[in-house]
Every structure is written in structure tokens, then in C-alpha cells.
Design an enzyme around this catalytic site. Sequence first.
Site, PDB file in Angstrom:
ATOM      1  N   GLN A 128     -27.192 -33.529  11.299  1.00 23.85           N
ATOM      2  CA  GLN A 128     -27.331 -32.054  10.989  1.00 23.85           C
ATOM      3  C   GLN A 128     -28.683 -31.820  11.396  1.00 23.85           C
ATOM      4  OE1 GLN A 128     -26.815 -31.635   6.772  1.00 23.85           O
ATOM      5  NE2 GLN A 128     -26.274 -29.551   6.920  1.00 23.85           N
ATOM      6  N   GLY A 129     -28.810 -30.593  12.185  1.00 23.81           N
ATOM      7  CA  GLY A 129     -30.063 -30.160  12.348  1.00 23.81           C
ATOM      8  C   GLY A 129     -30.427 -28.800  11.733  1.00 23.81           C
ATOM      9  N   TYR A 130     -30.857 -28.714  10.434  1.00 22.48           N
ATOM     10  CA  TYR A 130     -31.085 -27.710   9.934  1.00 22.48           C
ATOM     11  C   TYR A 130     -32.364 -27.602   9.622  1.00 22.48           C
ATOM     12  CZ  TYR A 130     -26.066 -26.022   8.772  1.00 22.48           C
ATOM     13  OH  TYR A 130     -24.641 -25.734   8.798  1.00 22.48           O
ATOM     14  N   SER A 131     -32.838 -28.459   8.662  1.00 23.81           N
ATOM     15  CA  SER A 131     -34.195 -28.180   8.015  1.00 23.81           C
ATOM     16  C   SER A 131     -35.490 -28.465   9.346  1.00 23.81           C
ATOM     17  CB  SER A 131     -34.796 -29.224   7.268  1.00 23.81           C
ATOM     18  OG  SER A 131     -33.728 -29.460   6.047  1.00 23.81           O
TER      19      SER A 131
ATOM     20  N   GLU B 239     -20.911 -29.223   2.140  1.00 24.70           N
ATOM     21  CA  GLU B 239     -21.918 -30.235   1.754  1.00 24.70           C
ATOM     22  C   GLU B 239     -22.229 -30.023   0.119  1.00 24.70           C
ATOM     23  OE1 GLU B 239     -25.485 -29.726   3.918  1.00 24.70           O
ATOM     24  OE2 GLU B 239     -26.589 -31.932   3.119  1.00 24.70           O
TER      25      GLU B 239
ATOM     26  N   GLU C 227     -34.733 -27.208  -8.096  1.00 23.87           N
ATOM     27  CA  GLU C 227     -35.195 -25.928  -8.309  1.00 23.87           C
ATOM     28  C   GLU C 227     -34.347 -24.761  -7.799  1.00 23.87           C
ATOM     29  OE1 GLU C 227     -37.174 -28.288  -7.064  1.00 23.87           O
ATOM     30  OE2 GLU C 227     -38.419 -28.754  -8.774  1.00 23.87           O
TER      31      GLU C 227
HETATM   32  C1  LIG Z   1     -32.584 -38.105   1.780  1.00 27.07           C
HETATM   33  C2  LIG Z   1     -32.842 -36.473   2.528  1.00 27.07           C
HETATM   34  C3  LIG Z   1     -31.824 -36.262   3.797  1.00 27.07           C
HETATM   35  C4  LIG Z   1     -31.932 -35.242   4.103  1.00 27.07           C
HETATM   36  N1  LIG Z   1     -31.126 -34.944   5.644  1.00 27.07           N
HETATM   37  C5  LIG Z   1     -31.099 -33.845   6.370  1.00 27.07           C
HETATM   38  C6  LIG Z   1     -30.446 -33.580   7.291  1.00 27.07           C
HETATM   39  O1  LIG Z   1     -29.688 -34.724   7.925  1.00 27.07           O
HETATM   40  N2  LIG Z   1     -30.520 -32.465   7.972  1.00 27.07           N
HETATM   41  C7  LIG Z   1     -31.324 -31.472   7.688  1.00 27.07           C
HETATM   42  O2  LIG Z   1     -31.342 -30.404   8.150  1.00 27.07           O
HETATM   43  N3  LIG Z   1     -32.144 -31.686   6.443  1.00 27.07           N
HETATM   44  C8  LIG Z   1     -32.005 -32.762   5.782  1.00 27.07           C
HETATM   45  N4  LIG Z   1     -32.783 -32.953   4.351  1.00 27.07           N
HETATM   46  C9  LIG Z   1     -33.880 -31.697   4.346  1.00 27.07           C
HETATM   47  C10 LIG Z   1     -33.349 -31.060   3.000  1.00 27.07           C
HETATM   48  O3  LIG Z   1     -32.452 -30.223   3.095  1.00 27.07           O
HETATM   49  C11 LIG Z   1     -34.776 -30.452   2.539  1.00 27.07           C
HETATM   50  O4  LIG Z   1     -35.535 -31.334   2.030  1.00 27.07           O
HETATM   51  C12 LIG Z   1     -34.317 -29.514   1.497  1.00 27.07           C
HETATM   52  O5  LIG Z   1     -33.575 -28.330   1.567  1.00 27.07           O
HETATM   53  C13 LIG Z   1     -35.758 -28.810   0.862  1.00 27.07           C
HETATM   54  O6  LIG Z   1     -36.616 -28.174   1.714  1.00 27.07           O
HETATM   55  P1  LIG Z   1     -38.163 -28.752   1.860  1.00 27.07           P
HETATM   56  O7  LIG Z   1     -38.347 -30.193   2.086  1.00 27.07           O
HETATM   57  O8  LIG Z   1     -38.582 -28.017   3.211  1.00 27.07           O
HETATM   58  O9  LIG Z   1     -38.779 -28.306   0.815  1.00 27.07           O
HETATM   59  P2  LIG Z   1     -39.395 -26.948   0.637  1.00 27.07           P
HETATM   60  O10 LIG Z   1     -38.129 -25.771   0.691  1.00 27.07           O
HETATM   61  O11 LIG Z   1     -40.646 -26.772   1.262  1.00 27.07           O
HETATM   62  O12 LIG Z   1     -39.747 -26.996  -1.200  1.00 27.07           O
HETATM   63  C14 LIG Z   1     -40.748 -27.593  -1.592  1.00 27.07           C
HETATM   64  C15 LIG Z   1     -40.713 -27.537  -3.385  1.00 27.07           C
HETATM   65  O13 LIG Z   1     -40.652 -25.927  -3.418  1.00 27.07           O
HETATM   66  C16 LIG Z   1     -39.648 -25.838  -4.243  1.00 27.07           C
HETATM   67  N5  LIG Z   1     -39.323 -24.335  -3.932  1.00 27.07           N
HETATM   68  C17 LIG Z   1     -38.720 -23.861  -2.783  1.00 27.07           C
HETATM   69  N6  LIG Z   1     -38.298 -22.528  -2.858  1.00 27.07           N
HETATM   70  C18 LIG Z   1     -38.191 -22.467  -3.997  1.00 27.07           C
HETATM   71  C19 LIG Z   1     -37.750 -21.016  -4.894  1.00 27.07           C
HETATM   72  N7  LIG Z   1     -37.309 -20.060  -3.964  1.00 27.07           N
HETATM   73  N8  LIG Z   1     -37.780 -21.219  -6.132  1.00 27.07           N
HETATM   74  C20 LIG Z   1     -38.280 -22.394  -7.132  1.00 27.07           C
HETATM   75  N9  LIG Z   1     -38.739 -23.460  -6.396  1.00 27.07           N
HETATM   76  C21 LIG Z   1     -38.636 -23.554  -4.906  1.00 27.07           C
HETATM   77  C22 LIG Z   1     -38.593 -26.884  -3.697  1.00 27.07           C
HETATM   78  O14 LIG Z   1     -37.676 -26.826  -4.896  1.00 27.07           O
HETATM   79  C23 LIG Z   1     -39.433 -28.048  -3.796  1.00 27.07           C
HETATM   80  O15 LIG Z   1     -39.781 -28.687  -4.894  1.00 27.07           O
HETATM   81  C24 LIG Z   1     -32.927 -34.017   3.741  1.00 27.07           C
HETATM   82  C25 LIG Z   1     -33.424 -34.373   2.615  1.00 27.07           C
HETATM   83  C26 LIG Z   1     -33.619 -35.664   2.110  1.00 27.07           C
HETATM   84  C27 LIG Z   1     -34.481 -35.852   0.766  1.00 27.07           C
END
Ligand SMILES: Cc1cc2nc3c(=O)[nH]c(=O)nc-3n(C[C@H](O)[C@H](O)[C@H](O)COP(=O)(O)OP(=O)(O)OC[C@H]3O[C@@H](n4cnc5c(N)ncnc54)[C@H](O)[C@@H]3O)c2cc1C
Length: 396
Positions: free
Chosen positions: A132-135, A250, A380
Amino acid sequence: MDFEYTQEQEAFRAGFRAWLQANLPPDLCVDDAWDERVAPTREIFERRRKWQGTMHAAGWVGISWPREYGGRGASLIEQIIYDEEYGRARAPVLPGYSGLSLCGPTLMHWGTEAQKKRFLPRILSGEDAWCQGYSEPGAGSDLAALQTRAVDMGDYFVVNGQKVWTTGAHFADWIFMLARTDPDVPKHKGISYLLLDMKSKGVEVRPLVTMNGHRHFNEVFFEDVQIPKENLVGPKNEGWKVAMTTLMHERGIAGGAGHRSQVKRLAELAMRVQIDGRPAWEQSWVRQRLAQFAIECDAIKYTRLRGLTRILKGQPPGPEGSILKVYGSELGIRIASFATELLGGYALLAEPSATVPDAPRWLNRVLSSRQYTIAGGTSEIQRNIIGDRVLGLPRG
Ligand SMILES: Cc1cc2nc3c(=O)[nH]c(=O)nc-3n(C[C@H](O)[C@H](O)[C@H](O)COP(=O)(O)OP(=O)(O)OC[C@H]3O[C@@H](n4cnc5c(N)ncnc54)[C@H](O)[C@@H]3O)c2cc1C
């Protein structure tokens, strides 16, 4: 709510249990299937792929998929029984799970007939594993901020950019991904949903090692990668709607499952390790903490069943998904943290010892439990959803 299963459902359970007993190779079994959902090596990945092929040949893959797409059209209850039995057998998560639970159902909804015909059978058989290529580095919780660009060249798109945290990309055959196809409109618009063959020229996968040493996810870079137009899912620039269909599926994979067996293991651990020269189990505060965990597991179970009842009555999904995600993932951390209280210094051992033969497993649990409060939407963000959409709290 009726807690009894019908005779047909019990027969279905018995049938699947017997099939697993007869066919599941014991050396493929795992203790914590979701922690180990990405195979540790290519060799194990390929063995699991073969296992998916065996299951598929016997009609046990994608059972809730409609018959027209190769499934069994199984009911929700049957799917739950199936999941329970699969977990009970300690069978590994299928290497094709991302395709089976995310990309496949999205294609059923949005895909062209040609896309369905081409991709769905290979998702079921395990011939194609998906990621899954989202993040992206600047787009996680705020997914719509994604910057990867796809430029329309007529018959194909040219993609440049980067994804991150891409689970299983190092083994995947295909990626379903989001890219910006129009940078001049508000950020939720101008995104498209694309399917890319991971063997395409210009795709580079760089593994990221997690803190428990697992090679779970990756960075994926795209440099002038060509994606044929036929791999666009849904209308161009309307990929956000398609992406939300995937996310709906998901969020169904909410936290909380498997905690009951962790608590049982904790109780066994409490009988084995000592605190103040006596088995930890003899301390009343230890037993009280374990009882509290057992109560919380039951609370999760009944919340899950309440959500299920709602769906079976044809009502729209309620708040249970977000509640289960927050509560289940955070309970997982508390259970694992309590293991460290019981284990003391043994919690740091990455090798079995005579006193605690399964110490490495607990160390892994302590470290792995953290991922579930982040993956699939952070705690969060889930709390924001509950506050905003369920409780109707005013925005600050
Ligand atoms: C084990 C694992 C597998 C994953 N697999 C995939 C995958 O296959 N494909 C993919 O695309 N992604 C994947 N991810 C990524 C995952 O979707 C993201 O890590 C997640 O959506 C959070 O984004 P971020 O890491 O950029 O954190 P950020 O969005 O930068 O957040 C950083 C911190 O700020 C807080 N925060 C952000 N916005 C807000 C808000 N509006 N209000 C309050 N707090 C906030 C968050 O809760 C967090 O604590 C995976 C992550 C993990 C841990």
C-alpha cells in the site's frame, strides 16, 4: 444479541478446523501472527505464498468475496469463525493479505472489468502480493498533503516521488498508490489511484528496520516510472474517493484481537517468575492486574459484537471501529508493559533463558505493541474522530 452459533455455523467451524489440522505445515506456525505478518526472509515469504496457493485450491481464501469474483460469498459470522479458527491454529497471515483485504475489495467497487479480470484471480491465488503506497515523508495523518506526482502523458503517467512505511514492499509484486495528478486544485482533489508493477523501471525499494529488528517496511522511490493508463482506478483526479474505500476496509482490521491469549500467557508467566522470592502469581496486586486485563478483553469483545450486530441489522457502521482501534491498540501496550514488570531484567533478553524460555517473545511483544497505535491511523486521529463525529464536541 444471540451468543449461540447455529448448527450450520458450528459445522463450518468444524470443517475449517479439520482442514487446517490436516494441511497446515507446523513449521509455518507463528506465535504472534500480526507482529510477524511480513515474512522475515524471502524464503519464508515464498513458503507462505505456496501455503496461500494450497488454501486457495481448497477454496479457503477470500471466503467473504462474492462468488462472481472467486470467493464463497461467506457471511460476516462465517468470516469471524474463519478468523478465530485461523488464529487458533497459529497460521501465518497470508502474504497476499493486503490485496485480499484492501486492494481486491477496492477493485470490486471501482475497477474496470478488465482490471477485475486481470488482478482479482491472482490476488486470491497469491501469485500477486500487494503493498500500500499511501504515506509519504510529509503526508501521514494528513494524507491528502501527498506530493508524489503523476504526469499524464496520454497513454501513460510518469511518476516521480517517494513513499514511506510501505509494509512488505520488498516482497510485493504490485503497489496500489496515490499520486497527485493535478497540483493546481485543493489538496483532496487532483489525486489519482494507480496500480504499479513493482518490477517497473525506476522503482527503488530501500528497507527500514524497525526497533525490534524486523524488516517490516520500506521507503519506495519513483524516478520517471511509467504507469499505463489502464492501471488508473476510478476517474483521474478522483482518487481520494477510491482511497477512502480502501481505508474503510483497513479500519475494519481494528485492534484488540488476540489480547485474550496474551493475558493467558501473562498468567502463565506470573506463575513462573518470582517477585520477592515468591511466584508473582501469589501477589494479590498481580492477580488483580490480570483480572482487570481479562475484564478489558471482554469489554472489547462485546463492543466488537455490538458493532457486528449493527452491521447484521443493515445499519451503517457505528463508532465501534474507532473505539476498538484506540482501546485495543492501547490495551496491547499495557499488557506488554505489565509483562516487563513481571520479567524485570529478563525483559531485556533477546535469547531464551532457563527461567524465562520465551523472554525473546516478550521483548518482541513489548516493542511490537507500539506499532498498532500508529498504523492505520494514530490514536490521536482516532480520538479526533470520536470527539468530532461521535460525541459532537466543538472544535477547539
Ligand atoms: C507498522 C506500520 C505499518 C505501516 N504500513 C504502511 C503501509 O503499508 N503503507 C502506508 O502507506 N503507510 C503505512 N504506515 C504509515 C502510517 O499510516 C502512518 O505512520 C500514520 O498514518 C501516521 O502518519 P505519520 O507517521 O506521518 O505521522 P504524522 O502524521 O506526522 O503524526 C505525528 C504525530 O502527530 C500526531 N498528529 C498528526 N496530526 C494530528 C492532528 N490533526 N491532531 C492530533 N494529533 C495529530 C499523530 O497522532 C502522531 O502522534 C505504517 C505505519 C506503521 C507504524
